[in-house]
Design an enzyme around this catalytic site. Sequence first.
Site, PDB file in Angstrom:
ATOM      1  N   HIS A   2       0.846  -1.189   0.000  1.00  0.00           N
ATOM      2  CA  HIS A   2       0.000   0.000   0.000  1.00  0.00           C
ATOM      3  C   HIS A   2       0.885   1.244   0.000  1.00  0.00           C
ATOM      4  CE1 HIS A   2      -3.606   2.343   0.871  1.00  0.00           C
ATOM      5  NE2 HIS A   2      -2.817   3.057   1.646  1.00  0.00           N
ATOM      6  N   PRO A  53       0.930   4.398   8.769  1.00  0.00           N
ATOM      7  CA  PRO A  53       0.507   5.601   8.056  1.00  0.00           C
ATOM      8  C   PRO A  53      -0.406   5.277   6.886  1.00  0.00           C
ATOM      9  CG  PRO A  53       2.740   5.047   7.412  1.00  0.00           C
ATOM     10  CD  PRO A  53       2.342   4.089   8.510  1.00  0.00           C
ATOM     11  N   ASP A  54      -1.444   6.080   6.764  1.00  0.00           N
ATOM     12  CA  ASP A  54      -2.361   5.943   5.635  1.00  0.00           C
ATOM     13  C   ASP A  54      -2.522   7.333   5.027  1.00  0.00           C
ATOM     14  OD1 ASP A  54      -3.858   4.427   3.874  1.00  0.00           O
ATOM     15  OD2 ASP A  54      -5.413   3.898   5.299  1.00  0.00           O
ATOM     16  N   GLY A  55      -3.723   7.732   4.669  1.00  0.00           N
ATOM     17  CA  GLY A  55      -3.922   8.979   3.953  1.00  0.00           C
ATOM     18  C   GLY A  55      -3.644  10.220   4.783  1.00  0.00           C
TER      19      GLY A  55
END
Length: 147
Positions: A2, A53-55
Amino acid sequence: MHLQFVGLEPRHSIFYFADTPDNAIYAYDYDHDAGMIANRRLFASTADQPGTPDGSTIDEHGYLWNAQWDGWRLIRYAPDGSIDWVVELPVQRPSSCMFGGPDLATLYVTSAIWDSSEADLRAQPMAGSLLALDVGVRGVPEPRFAG
């Protein structure tokens, strides 16, 4: 794997990129006119954080707001990569965030229910919701992708 583009600081000279499996947010020099990135460097490590961590989005002061998947929170990082503020959330999997509204003063946070059991969902009834927060700062207009 991702990987996610997470935003540009207000002058559009730094490009941020979240690498969830690496527990890292990277920064790059960015040439907006040419659409080129260079000079990858670690902006923030989340290896010692409860989530990954993502968006993200950027506020008017150049601080990066990051949704931490499985972390129950948002993190506001200062331009030097240090943690400035932790905002606890009522959802386990915040997935992204973006400033919106007519004056970009509302921070919207998406959340996910992916892989959640019925018991998980009972414990967090707001999971899967869109949250709207007043965090006391405004966002910046995001440039549109021309491609």
